[in-house]
Design a protein around this motif. Structure first.
Motif, mmCIF file in Angstrom:
data_model
loop_
_atom_site.group_PDB
_atom_site.id
_atom_site.type_symbol
_atom_site.label_atom_id
_atom_site.label_comp_id
_atom_site.label_asym_id
_atom_site.label_seq_id
_atom_site.Cartn_x
_atom_site.Cartn_y
_atom_site.Cartn_z
ATOM 1 N N ARG A 1 5.987 6.176 14.328
ATOM 2 C CA ARG A 1 6.141 5.657 12.954
ATOM 3 C C ARG A 1 4.973 4.795 12.527
ATOM 4 O O ARG A 1 4.427 4.965 11.423
ATOM 5 C CB ARG A 1 7.457 4.857 12.838
ATOM 6 C CG ARG A 1 7.694 4.285 11.443
ATOM 7 C CD ARG A 1 7.821 5.411 10.429
ATOM 8 N NE ARG A 1 7.879 4.923 9.062
ATOM 9 C CZ ARG A 1 6.824 4.709 8.285
ATOM 10 N NH1 ARG A 1 5.595 4.926 8.756
ATOM 11 N NH2 ARG A 1 6.984 4.297 7.048
ATOM 12 N N TYR A 2 4.555 3.880 13.373
ATOM 13 C CA TYR A 2 3.566 2.909 12.927
ATOM 14 C C TYR A 2 2.122 3.393 13.074
ATOM 15 O O TYR A 2 1.264 3.034 12.259
ATOM 16 C CB TYR A 2 3.787 1.571 13.651
ATOM 17 C CG TYR A 2 5.068 0.918 13.183
ATOM 18 C CD1 TYR A 2 5.169 0.402 11.892
ATOM 19 C CD2 TYR A 2 6.194 0.884 13.989
ATOM 20 C CE1 TYR A 2 6.357 -0.147 11.436
ATOM 21 C CE2 TYR A 2 7.381 0.333 13.543
ATOM 22 C CZ TYR A 2 7.460 -0.184 12.262
ATOM 23 O OH TYR A 2 8.636 -0.722 11.810
ATOM 24 N N LEU A 3 1.836 4.234 14.065
ATOM 25 C CA LEU A 3 0.486 4.798 14.145
ATOM 26 C C LEU A 3 0.226 5.774 13.007
ATOM 27 O O LEU A 3 -0.902 5.865 12.510
ATOM 28 C CB LEU A 3 0.278 5.503 15.487
ATOM 29 C CG LEU A 3 -0.034 4.600 16.683
ATOM 30 C CD1 LEU A 3 -0.243 5.439 17.932
ATOM 31 C CD2 LEU A 3 -1.258 3.734 16.431
ATOM 32 N N SER A 4 1.254 6.518 12.588
ATOM 33 C CA SER A 4 1.071 7.423 11.448
ATOM 34 C C SER A 4 0.726 6.630 10.190
ATOM 35 O O SER A 4 -0.100 7.060 9.377
ATOM 36 C CB SER A 4 2.335 8.263 11.218
ATOM 37 O OG SER A 4 3.450 7.435 10.925
ATOM 38 N N GLY A 5 1.345 5.466 10.019
ATOM 39 C CA GLY A 5 1.022 4.626 8.867
ATOM 40 C C GLY A 5 -0.372 4.050 8.954
ATOM 41 O O GLY A 5 -1.124 4.035 7.968
ATOM 42 N N ILE A 6 -0.754 3.586 10.153
ATOM 43 C CA ILE A 6 -2.088 2.991 10.329
ATOM 44 C C ILE A 6 -3.184 4.020 10.094
ATOM 45 O O ILE A 6 -4.215 3.728 9.467
ATOM 46 C CB ILE A 6 -2.203 2.378 11.743
ATOM 47 C CG1 ILE A 6 -1.278 1.165 11.870
ATOM 48 C CG2 ILE A 6 -3.649 1.977 12.039
ATOM 49 C CD1 ILE A 6 -1.160 0.637 13.283
ATOM 50 N N LEU A 7 -2.978 5.257 10.609
ATOM 51 C CA LEU A 7 -4.000 6.302 10.510
ATOM 52 C C LEU A 7 -3.883 7.137 9.244
ATOM 53 O O LEU A 7 -4.675 8.058 9.032
ATOM 54 C CB LEU A 7 -3.928 7.213 11.736
ATOM 55 C CG LEU A 7 -4.197 6.524 13.089
ATOM 56 C CD1 LEU A 7 -4.021 7.502 14.232
ATOM 57 C CD2 LEU A 7 -5.607 5.917 13.106
ATOM 58 N N GLY A 8 -2.901 6.845 8.410
ATOM 59 C CA GLY A 8 -2.772 7.550 7.140
ATOM 60 C C GLY A 8 -2.251 8.960 7.245
ATOM 61 O O GLY A 8 -2.497 9.784 6.357
#
Length: 438
Positions: free
Chosen positions: A131-138
């Motif tokens: 969830r959070y890496l997808s948000g960080i990497l767009g």
């Protein structure tokens, strides 16, 4: 008198065959390992191809639940890392005479308990990373943290429970029939993990989006995972505590790396959907690379424990012999899965109606780029991935042993992470070489 150039050249040519008897002699000695390994890898490959068909058949689900693809490589790899390492530790216990078939105490009981706790904790960890890496990497995703926790943890529990039973059955058969688990455990468990994890992920999606229940259920799963870890570290036997303490850091690193693979897959999903045969190939390709590395890691770990190989920066001849064995396996495996992927895709196109294929999100006319292209693509990418697996297996085992850690615990997770990331990159390189990706 100094020999002439012709005589020196003839001497070199005549001297070459001296190496062959040494290699052939080794392969003759290892004919049982070759037989067991090829049988296990063939069974594994067939299973992985079924998993690939399952993956290709959920293209509509992948398009509807944007972000689900991020979890697929990670969930599959984590099952293989946990249960592959478990099998490797049990194999070493058998080789060293420390194994007893007892689920109440001893090495087997400790490994079972560790597998349950690690499955829970790693599933929650993967959900948070996804969830959070997808948000960080767009990387776009339509799933919330609650959705990811439910999908990842429920799938991990469903697949893990069956994998645990399979591991125990393989162990019992290996002890009874005197099989070498080093040659069979990694391929069988990785194939079973793939076959079980994909349907489990899809089934778990039916538990998301339910008002009140989904949020409450995800909270319960997180609490159970935390409790399992606490009890294992606080009250577990020394062997269990050691497995957990050594496994958690390497599985965290493994999870981070394979989530990156999932993010890359989600980002390039359109290229794989253009030729769904690539989705059929993908699980087999990634996991057979891991299985080959797992075979090597298990063999090296057992030999290091038995003192047959020294933990040196430069491999000894004994290690190179095992490298040769793995490359022989690799050529056969990657040629097979490349050609079989194409034939399966063609078979689906010939036997299923265009309307039914359309309901799966498949276009029967563009399932595969061609038979020989698939063999070439799979073999080229596979040999690159195998080289990564060989390096990861040797240096992972040697480094962990020199640091006083258990190579069985570290070897397979390191390989899984390295092969999944570098294997996916090698597949993209091969797609570019064959003009199937930009």
């Amino acid at each position: 008198m100094r020999p002439s150039r012709r005589e020196r050249l003839r001497g070199r040519i005549e001297g070459r065959p001296r190496i062959s008897p040494r290699v052939l002699g080794y392969l003759t000695e290892e004919k049982e390992s070759l037989r067991q390994g090829f049988v296990a890898l063939f069974i594994s490959s067939v299973g992985e191809l079924f998993a690939g068909v399952a993956l290709a058949s959920i293209t509509n689900t992948l398009e509807e639940l944007v972000g689900l693809a991020i979890l697929i490589p990670a969930a599959i790899a984590m099952r293989g890392a946990i249960f592959g390492a478990m099998g490797s530790r049990i194999s070493t216990a058998i080789h060293t005479g420390l194994f007893e078939l007892n689920l109440r105490r001893g090495a087997l009981a400790e490994n079972v308990q560790a597998a349950i706790a690690l499955s829970l904790v790693s599933s929650v960890f993967l959900a948070v990373l996804a969830r959070y890496l997808s948000g960080i990497l767009g990387i776009p995703t339509a799933l919330t943290i609650v959705d990811y926790v439910i999908i990842s943890t429920v799938a991990g529990l469903l697949a893990g429970a069956i994998l645990l039973v399979i591991t125990l059955l393989v162990t019992r058969l290996s002890v009874r029939r005197e099989w070498d688990m080093d040659n069979i455990v990694a391929p069988i468990l990785t194939a079973a993990g793939d076959i079980l994890t994909l349907p489990a992920l899809v089934l778990a999606t039916y538990l998301i989006g339910i008002p009140v229940f989904s949020v409450s259920f995800s909270g319960v799963l997180v609490l159970v995972a935390g409790l399992a870890l606490y009890l294992g570290l606080r009250y577990g036997a020394p062997g269990l505590r050691r497995i957990l303490n050594e496994s958690l850091p390497i599985l965290a690193l493994n999870g981070f790396v394979v989530i990156l693979v999932g993010l890359a897959l989600e980002d390039r999903l359109d290229q794989f959907l253009a030729f769904p045969v690539l989705l059929i190939l993908l699980p087999a390709f990634l996991q057979e690379g891991g299985a080959l590395g797992g075979i090597l890691a298990s063999r090296l770990s057992s030999k290091v424990h038995l003192g047959l190989i020294e933990a040196r920066p430069l491999p000894q001849w004994t290690a190179f012999k095992d490298f040769t064995l793995v490359y022989i396996f690799a050529v056969g495996v990657f040629v097979f899965i490349g050609g079989a992927s194409h034939l399966i895709a063609e078979g689906l196109a010939a036997t299923l109606s265009p309307g039914f294929l359309a309901t799966l999100g498949l276009d029967g006319e563009t399932l595969s780029p061609g038979f020989f292209q698939m063999i070439g693509l799979s073999t080229l990418a596979g040999l690159i991935a195998t080289t990564a697996a060989v390096l990861a297996a040797y240096y992972g085992s040697v480094t962990s042993y020199r640091l006083g850690l258990d190579p069985d615990t570290y070897g397979i997770p390191i390989i899984t992470a390295a092969v999944d990331l570098l294997g996916f990159l090698s597949l993209i390189i091969a797609l570019i070489v064959f003009g199937l990706a930009g």
